[in-house]
Design a protein around this motif. Structure first.
Motif, PDB file in Angstrom:
ATOM      1  N   GLU A 179       2.756 129.458-144.077  1.00 30.82           N
ATOM      2  CA  GLU A 179       2.676 129.820-142.669  1.00 30.82           C
ATOM      3  C   GLU A 179       1.224 129.637-142.270  1.00 30.82           C
ATOM      4  N   ASP A 180       0.959 128.724-141.301  1.00 25.13           N
ATOM      5  CA  ASP A 180      -0.415 128.373-140.964  1.00 25.13           C
ATOM      6  C   ASP A 180      -0.505 127.880-139.538  1.00 25.13           C
ATOM      7  N   PRO A 181      -1.090 128.524-138.587  1.00 24.43           N
ATOM      8  CA  PRO A 181      -1.274 129.971-138.520  1.00 24.43           C
ATOM      9  C   PRO A 181       0.063 130.650-138.252  1.00 24.43           C
ATOM     10  N   ALA A 182       0.034 131.905-137.849  1.00 21.01           N
ATOM     11  CA  ALA A 182       1.273 132.673-137.651  1.00 21.01           C
ATOM     12  C   ALA A 182       2.260 131.875-136.804  1.00 21.01           C
ATOM     13  N   ASP A 183       3.493 131.842-137.269  1.00 19.68           N
ATOM     14  CA  ASP A 183       4.600 131.154-136.603  1.00 19.68           C
ATOM     15  C   ASP A 183       4.509 129.628-136.622  1.00 19.68           C
ATOM     16  N   HIS A 184       3.610 129.067-137.389  1.00 19.06           N
ATOM     17  CA  HIS A 184       3.581 127.628-137.627  1.00 19.06           C
ATOM     18  C   HIS A 184       3.804 127.444-139.130  1.00 19.06           C
ATOM     19  N   TYR A 185       4.665 126.533-139.494  1.00 13.96           N
ATOM     20  CA  TYR A 185       4.987 126.344-140.909  1.00 13.96           C
ATOM     21  C   TYR A 185       4.653 124.933-141.344  1.00 13.96           C
ATOM     22  N   VAL A 186       4.119 124.824-142.559  1.00  8.79           N
ATOM     23  CA  VAL A 186       3.813 123.544-143.168  1.00  8.79           C
ATOM     24  C   VAL A 186       4.617 123.476-144.456  1.00  8.79           C
ATOM     25  N   ILE A 187       5.485 122.459-144.544  1.00 11.83           N
ATOM     26  CA  ILE A 187       6.336 122.260-145.717  1.00 11.83           C
ATOM     27  C   ILE A 187       5.866 120.982-146.403  1.00 11.83           C
ATOM     28  N   THR A 188       5.505 121.110-147.662  1.00 13.10           N
ATOM     29  CA  THR A 188       4.929 120.001-148.405  1.00 13.10           C
ATOM     30  C   THR A 188       5.793 119.674-149.619  1.00 13.10           C
ATOM     31  N   LYS A 189       6.125 118.391-149.773  1.00 11.09           N
ATOM     32  CA  LYS A 189       6.858 117.922-150.956  1.00 11.09           C
ATOM     33  C   LYS A 189       6.236 116.607-151.406  1.00 11.09           C
ATOM     34  N   GLY A 190       6.122 116.443-152.713  1.00  7.20           N
ATOM     35  CA  GLY A 190       5.581 115.200-153.254  1.00  7.20           C
ATOM     36  C   GLY A 190       5.025 115.428-154.626  1.00  7.20           C
ATOM     37  N   THR A 191       3.898 114.762-154.913  1.00  5.24           N
ATOM     38  CA  THR A 191       3.278 114.888-156.238  1.00  5.24           C
ATOM     39  C   THR A 191       1.761 114.974-156.130  1.00  5.24           C
ATOM     40  N   ASN A 192       1.182 115.650-157.113  1.00  7.21           N
ATOM     41  CA  ASN A 192      -0.260 115.642-157.364  1.00  7.21           C
ATOM     42  C   ASN A 192      -0.453 115.078-158.760  1.00  7.21           C
ATOM     43  N   THR A 193      -1.411 114.196-158.904  1.00  5.91           N
ATOM     44  CA  THR A 193      -1.730 113.610-160.198  1.00  5.91           C
ATOM     45  C   THR A 193      -3.129 114.057-160.599  1.00  5.91           C
ATOM     46  N   PRO A 194      -3.256 114.767-161.736  1.00  2.00           N
ATOM     47  CA  PRO A 194      -4.591 115.195-162.163  1.00  2.00           C
ATOM     48  C   PRO A 194      -5.481 113.982-162.455  1.00  2.00           C
ATOM     49  N   LEU A 195      -6.771 114.135-162.185  1.00  2.00           N
ATOM     50  CA  LEU A 195      -7.735 113.053-162.411  1.00  2.00           C
ATOM     51  C   LEU A 195      -8.794 113.463-163.420  1.00  2.00           C
ATOM     52  N   HIS A 196      -9.190 112.508-164.238  1.00  2.00           N
ATOM     53  CA  HIS A 196     -10.376 112.650-165.074  1.00  2.00           C
ATOM     54  C   HIS A 196     -11.509 112.011-164.277  1.00  2.00           C
ATOM     55  N   THR A 197     -12.615 112.730-164.120  1.00  2.00           N
ATOM     56  CA  THR A 197     -13.724 112.212-163.322  1.00  2.00           C
ATOM     57  C   THR A 197     -15.041 112.297-164.074  1.00  2.00           C
ATOM     58  N   THR A 198     -15.919 111.392-163.765  1.00  2.15           N
ATOM     59  CA  THR A 198     -17.331 111.480-164.139  1.00  2.15           C
ATOM     60  C   THR A 198     -18.099 111.225-162.853  1.00  2.15           C
ATOM     61  N   ALA A 199     -19.074 112.079-162.558  1.00  5.77           N
ATOM     62  CA  ALA A 199     -19.793 111.924-161.291  1.00  5.77           C
ATOM     63  C   ALA A 199     -21.190 112.518-161.403  1.00  5.77           C
ATOM     64  N   THR A 200     -22.087 111.983-160.590  1.00  6.85           N
ATOM     65  CA  THR A 200     -23.441 112.512-160.445  1.00  6.85           C
ATOM     66  C   THR A 200     -23.789 112.522-158.966  1.00  6.85           C
ATOM     67  N   VAL A 201     -24.803 113.311-158.640  1.00  8.16           N
ATOM     68  CA  VAL A 201     -25.344 113.295-157.282  1.00  8.16           C
ATOM     69  C   VAL A 201     -26.850 113.099-157.385  1.00  8.16           C
ATOM     70  N   ASN A 202     -27.369 112.158-156.614  1.00  9.39           N
ATOM     71  CA  ASN A 202     -28.803 111.957-156.486  1.00  9.39           C
ATOM     72  C   ASN A 202     -29.229 112.614-155.186  1.00  9.39           C
ATOM     73  N   VAL A 203     -30.094 113.635-155.298  1.00  5.71           N
ATOM     74  CA  VAL A 203     -30.503 114.386-154.126  1.00  5.71           C
ATOM     75  C   VAL A 203     -31.900 114.952-154.317  1.00  5.71           C
ATOM     76  N   LEU A 204     -32.720 114.863-153.282  1.00 10.63           N
ATOM     77  CA  LEU A 204     -34.070 115.443-153.278  1.00 10.63           C
ATOM     78  C   LEU A 204     -34.874 115.039-154.517  1.00 10.63           C
ATOM     79  N   GLY A 205     -34.727 113.788-154.941  1.00 11.40           N
ATOM     80  CA  GLY A 205     -35.474 113.271-156.077  1.00 11.40           C
ATOM     81  C   GLY A 205     -34.923 113.647-157.435  1.00 11.40           C
ATOM     82  N   SER A 206     -33.789 114.301-157.488  1.00 12.98           N
ATOM     83  CA  SER A 206     -33.168 114.695-158.760  1.00 12.98           C
ATOM     84  C   SER A 206     -31.800 114.050-158.918  1.00 12.98           C
ATOM     85  N   THR A 207     -31.427 113.787-160.163  1.00 12.49           N
ATOM     86  CA  THR A 207     -30.078 113.335-160.489  1.00 12.49           C
ATOM     87  C   THR A 207     -29.389 114.486-161.198  1.00 12.49           C
ATOM     88  N   VAL A 208     -28.262 114.928-160.646  1.00 11.96           N
ATOM     89  CA  VAL A 208     -27.547 116.084-161.177  1.00 11.96           C
ATOM     90  C   VAL A 208     -26.153 115.646-161.623  1.00 11.96           C
TER      91      VAL A 208
END
Length: 190
Positions: free
Chosen positions: A139-168
């Protein structure tokens, strides 16, 4: 750090991409007065990551939805202060053919709100298991409904962020691809 930010979570909930198991879904109320649900097909990705290096802590949320565009959020803490940024919705590919790429303008989070460059997120992703069924009614918001059907597939990730002169390097607590049919309805209105 934290998991998914409130802004990104609101985006994810608003487009029906949060997963639940079929056994926990509740029944939606019957549409009264002949209202017809609006249906969208939504395909995309959700990623929530955090990392720390050399005194710089970063939290990143990336969300790409075929029906609602891409949304980003980044939060940075350094010994010199806090920074942040994000955008959305935009027609920007954050995930493409196994590659993660985002360029997010950031600002200092103080009275000046001065631009401080960009947070550049890069990485890779791949499926990390079989698609899992999604069936959820919220229910999102009150008296509105969202019905979801389908699939989610888990992911393996590798990631970095370059910010303010640093790599994290980033570790992702949430990483999945979704393929959903989503119905939105307001009972009693038609």
């Amino acid at each position: 750090m934290r998991t998914i930010t409130r802004v990104a979570l609101a985006c994810v909930i608003g487009v029906g991409a949060i997963a639940s198991t079929a056994g926990t879904a509740q029944a939606a109320p019957a549409a009264e007065g002949g209202s017809k649900p609006a249906k969208t097909i939504e395909k995309g990705y959700a990623l929530s990551c955090a990392g720390q290096s050399a005194g710089v802590s970063v939290a990143v949320d990336l969300y790409q939805n075929s029906a609602f565009g891409s949304h980003t959020s980044v939060s940075i803490e350094t010994p010199d202060g806090e920074y942040g940024g994000g955008y959305g919705p935009e027609d920007t590919a954050l995930f493409s053919n196994g590659t993660i790429a985002a360029d997010i303008p950031i600002r200092k989070l103080d009275d000046t709100v001065e631009p401080a460059g960009d947070a550049v997120i890069s990485g890779a992703y791949a499926a990390a298991g079989a698609p899992k069924p999604v069936h959820e009614v919220i229910e999102d918001p009150a008296d509105h409904y969202v019905i979801t059907k389908g699939t989610n597939t888990p992911l393996h990730t590798t990631a970095t962020v370059n910010v303010l002169g640093s790599t994290v390097p980033l570790s992702c607590s949430t990483a999945f691809a979704f393929d959903l049919s989503v119905w939105r309805l307001t009972p009693g209105r038609g």
